[in-house]
Design an enzyme around this catalytic site. Structure first.
Site, PDB file in Angstrom:
ATOM      1  N   SER A  76      -1.444  -3.661  10.303  1.00  0.00           N
ATOM      2  CA  SER A  76      -1.089  -4.556   9.205  1.00  0.00           C
ATOM      3  C   SER A  76       0.127  -5.406   9.565  1.00  0.00           C
ATOM      4  CB  SER A  76      -0.788  -3.732   7.952  1.00  0.00           C
ATOM      5  OG  SER A  76      -1.925  -2.971   7.615  1.00  0.00           O
ATOM      6  N   ALA A  77       0.058  -6.670   9.207  1.00  0.00           N
ATOM      7  CA  ALA A  77       1.136  -7.630   9.449  1.00  0.00           C
ATOM      8  C   ALA A  77       1.494  -7.770  10.934  1.00  0.00           C
ATOM      9  CB  ALA A  77       2.379  -7.294   8.610  1.00  0.00           C
ATOM     10  N   CYS A  78       0.462  -7.706  11.788  1.00  0.00           N
ATOM     11  CA  CYS A  78       0.678  -7.879  13.227  1.00  0.00           C
ATOM     12  C   CYS A  78      -0.107  -9.049  13.802  1.00  0.00           C
ATOM     13  CB  CYS A  78       0.346  -6.594  13.972  1.00  0.00           C
ATOM     14  SG  CYS A  78       1.531  -5.272  13.636  1.00  0.00           S
TER      15      CYS A  78
ATOM     16  N   ARG B 246       1.977 -12.082  -0.682  1.00  0.00           N
ATOM     17  CA  ARG B 246       0.634 -12.398  -0.175  1.00  0.00           C
ATOM     18  C   ARG B 246       0.029 -13.605  -0.877  1.00  0.00           C
ATOM     19  NH1 ARG B 246      -1.759  -8.808   3.974  1.00  0.00           N
ATOM     20  NH2 ARG B 246      -0.031  -7.379   4.330  1.00  0.00           N
TER      21      ARG B 246
ATOM     22  N   ASP C 244      -9.569  -9.693   8.717  1.00  0.00           N
ATOM     23  CA  ASP C 244      -9.013  -8.354   8.491  1.00  0.00           C
ATOM     24  C   ASP C 244      -9.961  -7.199   8.812  1.00  0.00           C
ATOM     25  OD1 ASP C 244      -6.575  -7.020   7.538  1.00  0.00           O
ATOM     26  OD2 ASP C 244      -7.776  -6.316   5.860  1.00  0.00           O
TER      27      ASP C 244
ATOM     28  N   ASN D 116       6.314  -8.551   1.950  1.00  0.00           N
ATOM     29  CA  ASN D 116       4.864  -8.329   1.883  1.00  0.00           C
ATOM     30  C   ASN D 116       4.225  -9.205   0.804  1.00  0.00           C
ATOM     31  OD1 ASN D 116       2.413  -7.047   2.706  1.00  0.00           O
ATOM     32  ND2 ASN D 116       2.545  -5.620   0.976  1.00  0.00           N
TER      33      ASN D 116
ATOM     34  N   LYS E 150      -9.716  -2.184   1.604  1.00  0.00           N
ATOM     35  CA  LYS E 150      -9.428  -1.047   2.486  1.00  0.00           C
ATOM     36  C   LYS E 150     -10.185   0.211   2.061  1.00  0.00           C
ATOM     37  CE  LYS E 150      -7.048  -3.508   5.149  1.00  0.00           C
ATOM     38  NZ  LYS E 150      -5.907  -4.176   5.334  1.00  0.00           N
TER      39      LYS E 150
ATOM     40  N   GLY F  19      -0.509 -20.427  17.956  1.00  0.00           N
ATOM     41  CA  GLY F  19      -1.534 -21.210  18.649  1.00  0.00           C
ATOM     42  C   GLY F  19      -1.532 -20.974  20.159  1.00  0.00           C
TER      43      GLY F  19
ATOM     44  N   TYR G 275      -1.630  -3.456  -6.938  1.00  0.00           N
ATOM     45  CA  TYR G 275      -1.352  -4.249  -5.743  1.00  0.00           C
ATOM     46  C   TYR G 275      -2.403  -4.141  -4.647  1.00  0.00           C
ATOM     47  CZ  TYR G 275       1.360  -6.872  -2.468  1.00  0.00           C
ATOM     48  OH  TYR G 275       1.764  -7.857  -1.621  1.00  0.00           O
TER      49      TYR G 275
ATOM     50  N   ARG H 200       0.838  -1.192   0.000  1.00  0.00           N
ATOM     51  CA  ARG H 200       0.000   0.000   0.000  1.00  0.00           C
ATOM     52  C   ARG H 200       0.878   1.249   0.000  1.00  0.00           C
ATOM     53  NH1 ARG H 200      -1.854   0.790   4.294  1.00  0.00           N
ATOM     54  NH2 ARG H 200      -1.186  -1.052   5.439  1.00  0.00           N
TER      55      ARG H 200
ATOM     56  N   GLY I 231      -4.330  -3.652  -1.391  1.00  0.00           N
ATOM     57  CA  GLY I 231      -5.208  -2.596  -0.899  1.00  0.00           C
ATOM     58  C   GLY I 231      -5.277  -1.374  -1.803  1.00  0.00           C
TER      59      GLY I 231
ATOM     60  N   HIS J 199     -10.635  -2.296  11.396  1.00  0.00           N
ATOM     61  CA  HIS J 199      -9.552  -3.170  10.911  1.00  0.00           C
ATOM     62  C   HIS J 199      -9.374  -4.307  11.925  1.00  0.00           C
ATOM     63  CE1 HIS J 199      -5.072  -3.405   9.405  1.00  0.00           C
ATOM     64  NE2 HIS J 199      -5.849  -4.238   8.755  1.00  0.00           N
TER      65      HIS J 199
HETATM   66  P1  GTP Z   1      -2.481  -7.815   7.385  1.00  0.00           P
HETATM   67  O1  GTP Z   1      -3.019  -8.810   6.397  1.00  0.00           O
HETATM   68  O2  GTP Z   1      -1.381  -6.980   6.831  1.00  0.00           O
HETATM   69  O3  GTP Z   1      -3.549  -6.962   7.991  1.00  0.00           O
HETATM   70  O4  GTP Z   1      -1.713  -8.675   8.525  1.00  0.00           O
HETATM   71  P2  GTP Z   1      -2.222  -9.553   9.775  1.00  0.00           P
HETATM   72  O5  GTP Z   1      -2.498  -8.665  10.924  1.00  0.00           O
HETATM   73  O6  GTP Z   1      -3.306 -10.466   9.340  1.00  0.00           O
HETATM   74  O7  GTP Z   1      -0.924 -10.408  10.162  1.00  0.00           O
HETATM   75  P3  GTP Z   1      -0.566 -11.957   9.928  1.00  0.00           P
HETATM   76  O8  GTP Z   1      -1.367 -12.887  10.776  1.00  0.00           O
HETATM   77  O9  GTP Z   1      -0.555 -12.225   8.474  1.00  0.00           O
HETATM   78  O10 GTP Z   1       0.928 -11.994  10.481  1.00  0.00           O
HETATM   79  C1  GTP Z   1       1.943 -11.149   9.983  1.00  0.00           C
HETATM   80  C2  GTP Z   1       3.304 -11.713  10.316  1.00  0.00           C
HETATM   81  O11 GTP Z   1       3.439 -11.843  11.728  1.00  0.00           O
HETATM   82  C3  GTP Z   1       3.545 -13.097   9.722  1.00  0.00           C
HETATM   83  O12 GTP Z   1       4.863 -13.169   9.253  1.00  0.00           O
HETATM   84  C4  GTP Z   1       3.330 -14.025  10.891  1.00  0.00           C
HETATM   85  O13 GTP Z   1       4.097 -15.196  10.769  1.00  0.00           O
HETATM   86  C5  GTP Z   1       3.747 -13.178  12.094  1.00  0.00           C
HETATM   87  N1  GTP Z   1       2.969 -13.509  13.318  1.00  0.00           N
HETATM   88  C6  GTP Z   1       1.620 -13.684  13.398  1.00  0.00           C
HETATM   89  N2  GTP Z   1       1.249 -14.025  14.655  1.00  0.00           N
HETATM   90  C7  GTP Z   1       2.374 -14.056  15.397  1.00  0.00           C
HETATM   91  C8  GTP Z   1       2.639 -14.335  16.778  1.00  0.00           C
HETATM   92  O14 GTP Z   1       1.762 -14.629  17.580  1.00  0.00           O
HETATM   93  N3  GTP Z   1       3.947 -14.251  17.168  1.00  0.00           N
HETATM   94  C9  GTP Z   1       4.954 -13.937  16.304  1.00  0.00           C
HETATM   95  N4  GTP Z   1       6.196 -13.882  16.768  1.00  0.00           N
HETATM   96  N5  GTP Z   1       4.746 -13.677  14.991  1.00  0.00           N
HETATM   97  C10 GTP Z   1       3.469 -13.723  14.544  1.00  0.00           C
HETATM   98  C1  SPV Z   2      -3.022  -4.533   5.206  1.00  0.00           C
HETATM   99  O1  SPV Z   2      -2.037  -3.919   4.782  1.00  0.00           O
HETATM  100  O2  SPV Z   2      -3.540  -4.284   6.325  1.00  0.00           O
HETATM  101  C2  SPV Z   2      -3.599  -5.622   4.394  1.00  0.00           C
HETATM  102  C3  SPV Z   2      -3.079  -5.845   3.045  1.00  0.00           C
HETATM  103  O3  SPV Z   2      -4.515  -6.281   4.859  1.00  0.00           O
HETATM  104  S1  SPV Z   2      -3.746  -4.747   1.863  1.00  0.00           S
HETATM  105  O4  SPV Z   2      -4.901  -5.398   1.248  1.00  0.00           O
HETATM  106  O5  SPV Z   2      -2.718  -4.493   0.843  1.00  0.00           O
HETATM  107  O6  SPV Z   2      -4.161  -3.519   2.497  1.00  0.00           O
HETATM  108 MN    MN Z   3      -5.034  -5.677   7.042  1.00  0.00          MN
END
Ligand code: GTP
Ligand code: SPV
Ligand code: MN
Length: 583
Positions: A249-251, A365, A276, A363, A207, A490, A198, A70, A200, A227
């Protein structure tokens, strides 16, 4: 033809007159159409087929190397009054926004096919759902929309019936970042995006519609577009609690939404609603209910493996579109921490050379329909949604933020959400790993002034006495060597278990200035190799650092001037005073 269809037809004609496509294709959403589009893209090189035996019906798309995430700096909210967009958004007047982007759309679809994609965000039969139409010149967008939304004829019928829809106009343009813009016109329920293919930036239902436009509508209509992932957790007694978690994002949302219960919690079951986005409404009894507007996942690939999440790992072995992963010599997709196979070609299609960086883009996907998820909830199509027991905020914080704590009440919970800070990730273009404020994980997605948004959140307290409890979690605390202190994935169910016990008043907690923390031993750590000392570190409050956080947040609030609701200010000051007392 009814009025709304002729309105749609009129808009399609207008767009065609400006963009000059060679053909116009109205998407029906059928499986045959999907197969046909895939075939078209494998023929023209947009997609390549992956190993048929190991990854049936899976394809790889490599995007332009400048178009991998994004682009928040090129994303605008166009309102008459700049104050309505707020300091949290880039702003242009609607007239300037249209003029700037329309010029780029002139002739943009010459030599291309224009796809008209009707879609419904949310169950087709739900009163909470909203429809949209995306016009795009990207077949890749069309197939992604098929996997991620309820796309095609049923949505078109609803549009015809209702007469309103969000208009999303998209072209990949020439992919030059200097001619790339994502613009939102909330008052017109419209979106215009050009120059990116790409995620979002281009899949406008996600988004752009379901968060930026929808949050704006939700404020006016008394609901919330957030979100947040949504998951149902069923205990061995058969009691299910639904929780909604807002992480940037990615957390960790997708992983938490489809977590696999650890061995030490036998009999628990997980039901994924969404990974999401959540749309939340108060029902007539004052119960907050959630639907997931999406019906598929656009998930982060790296880090997915049998150990972290076997369900996710297996889910993407069929019927999946991969974007920007690497490939092995026998044409299987590969990514960092896949833990099997080796990369032969990187995400740019070059022979893999470790000295040029990662094999898969950080990033990268997967796009996959939610029906591929073995724990997809039977209630995902329920028109009334699911009742939410707890709202959980979180972020990626190496230090300070404890593993879990509970807000003292709704108002305090709004402060906890508003003061979320998180380290930036590869999901957006820019520096990775710097802490930024990301209130409610909505910094890139709130379609209006954050001051008004917090006021809207606070207003729910006056409308219901049955609101969910609010919590904050942090899976990402690290030691001095950069190792995660908490095993995550888990094992996070152990923390959610505590959260549910709190919601049911089954367990006590220690009160601190930042909220309620678990008493020692109350987070089950059986079968984990984690010391009592680490658990103490994870479940204690660093008063001095919390005070600094509170002060940073107060300065941040100042940037919103008099739009900051008084009650939020008071809450921040109340917490500051409690922290002072504890020093
Ligand atoms: P968006 O799609 O961007 O909104 O991301 P998201 O919030 O859905 O995150 P996602 O579950 O895809 O995880 C993002 C990254 O964090 C990945 O590389 C996962 O492997 C890592 N991750 C997810 N959960 C955990 C966790 O509990 N602990 C750790 N250390 N890493 C995690
Ligand atoms: C995010 O960035 O929070 C996503 C991926 O879920 S995107 O669809 O590119 O926004
Ligand atoms: Mn997201």
């Amino acid at each position: 033809m009814t009025t709304s269809l002729s309105t749609l037809q009129q808009w399609v004609d207008e767009v065609a007159a400006r963009t000059h496509p060679d053909n116009i294709h109205w998407c029906t959403g059928s499986d045959g159409e999907y197969a046909q589009l895939i075939q078209l893209m494998t023929a023209d090189g947009t997609l390549s087929e992956l190993n048929k035996d190991e990854y049936p019906n899976c394809y790889l798309h490599l995007s332009d190397p400048s178009d991998v995430a994004r682009v928040e700096h090129l994303t605008y909210v166009c309102t008459d009054d700049q104050e309505d967009a707020g300091p949290n958004n880039n702003w242009m007047s609607p007239a300037d926004g249209h003029a700037k982007i329309d010029a780029l759309f002139d002739g943009a679809m010459r030599g291309r096919t224009m796809y008209v994609i009707p879609y419904c965000m949310g169950p087709i039969a739900s009163p909470y759902s909203r429809c949209g139409v995306e016009i795009t010149d990207s077949a890749y967008v069309a197939v992604n929309m098929k996997l991620m939304t309820r796309m095609g004829s049923a949505a078109l019928e609803r549009i015809e019936r209702e007469g309103t829809f969000v208009r999303g106009l998209h072209s990949t343009g020439d992919l030059d970042p200097v001619r790339r813009f994502i613009m939102h016109f909330p008052a017109e329920l419209s979106i215009k995006s050009i120059g990116s293919g790409y995620g979002g930036n281009a899949l406008l239902g996600k988004k752009c519609h379901a968060l930026r436009i929808a949050s704006h509508q939700a404020r006016d209509e008394g609901w919330l577009a957030e979100h947040m992932m949504i998951v149902g957790l069923e205990n061995p007694e058969g009691e299910t609690h639904y929780i909604a978690c807002a992480f940037p994002s990615a957390c960790g949302k997708t992983n938490l939404a489809m977590l696999i219960p650890p061995h030490s919690l036998p009999g628990w079951k997980v039901h994924t609603l969404g990974d999401d986005i959540a749309w939340l409404h108060l029902d007539e009894e004052g119960q907050l209910r959630a639907i997931n507007p999406e019906s598929g996942y656009f998930g982060v690939v790296p880090g997915t493996n049998k150990q972290t999440n076997e369900n996710a790992f297996n889910m993407i072995t069929r019927d999946t579109i991969f974007t920007n992963v690497a490939r092995t010599a026998n044409n299987e997709p590969w990514w960092e921490a896949k833990n099997v196979g080796e990369p032969a070609f990187d995400w740019q299609g070059r022979e893999y050379d470790p000295s040029t960086g990662k094999a898969a883009h950080p990033n990268s996907r997967f796009t996959v329909a939610a029906t591929n998820n073995p724990c997809y909830s039977e209630l995902a199509d329920a028109p009334e949604g699911v009742p939410i027991s707890a709202i959980v905020f979180g972020g990626r914080r190496k230090r300070v933020a404890p593993l879990v704590y509970e807000a003292k009440n709704w108002k305090h919970g709004v402060l906890v959400g508003a003061s979320v800070g998180s380290e930036t990730t590869a999901a957006a273009i820019g520096e990775v790993g710097v802490i930024r404020r990301d209130p409610m994980a909505m910094k890139p997605f709130c379609g209006y002034n954050f001051g008004d948004y917090w006021k809207h959140w606070l207003s729910f307290e006056e409308r219901s006495d049955k609101l969910p409890r609010i919590f904050h979690v942090n899976w990402f605390r690290q030691d001095d060597d950069g190792n995660f202190l908490w095993p995550g994935f888990g094992e996070n169910l152990r923390v959610l278990h505590w959260i549910i016990d709190r919601c049911e008043n089954r367990i006590g907690a220690k009160e601190t200035p930042i909220g309620f923390l678990p008493n020692e031993g109350d987070i089950d750590t059986s079968e984990l190799e984690i010391s009592a000392e680490t658990m103490r570190e994870l479940t204690s409050v660093d008063i001095e650092r919390s005070k600094i956080e509170n002060e940073h947040f107060a300065e941040y609030l100042d940037t919103f001037g008099d739009r900051v609701p008084e009650a939020l200010r008071e809450e921040q000051q109340r917490e500051a005073a409690e922290l002072d007392k504890a020093m």
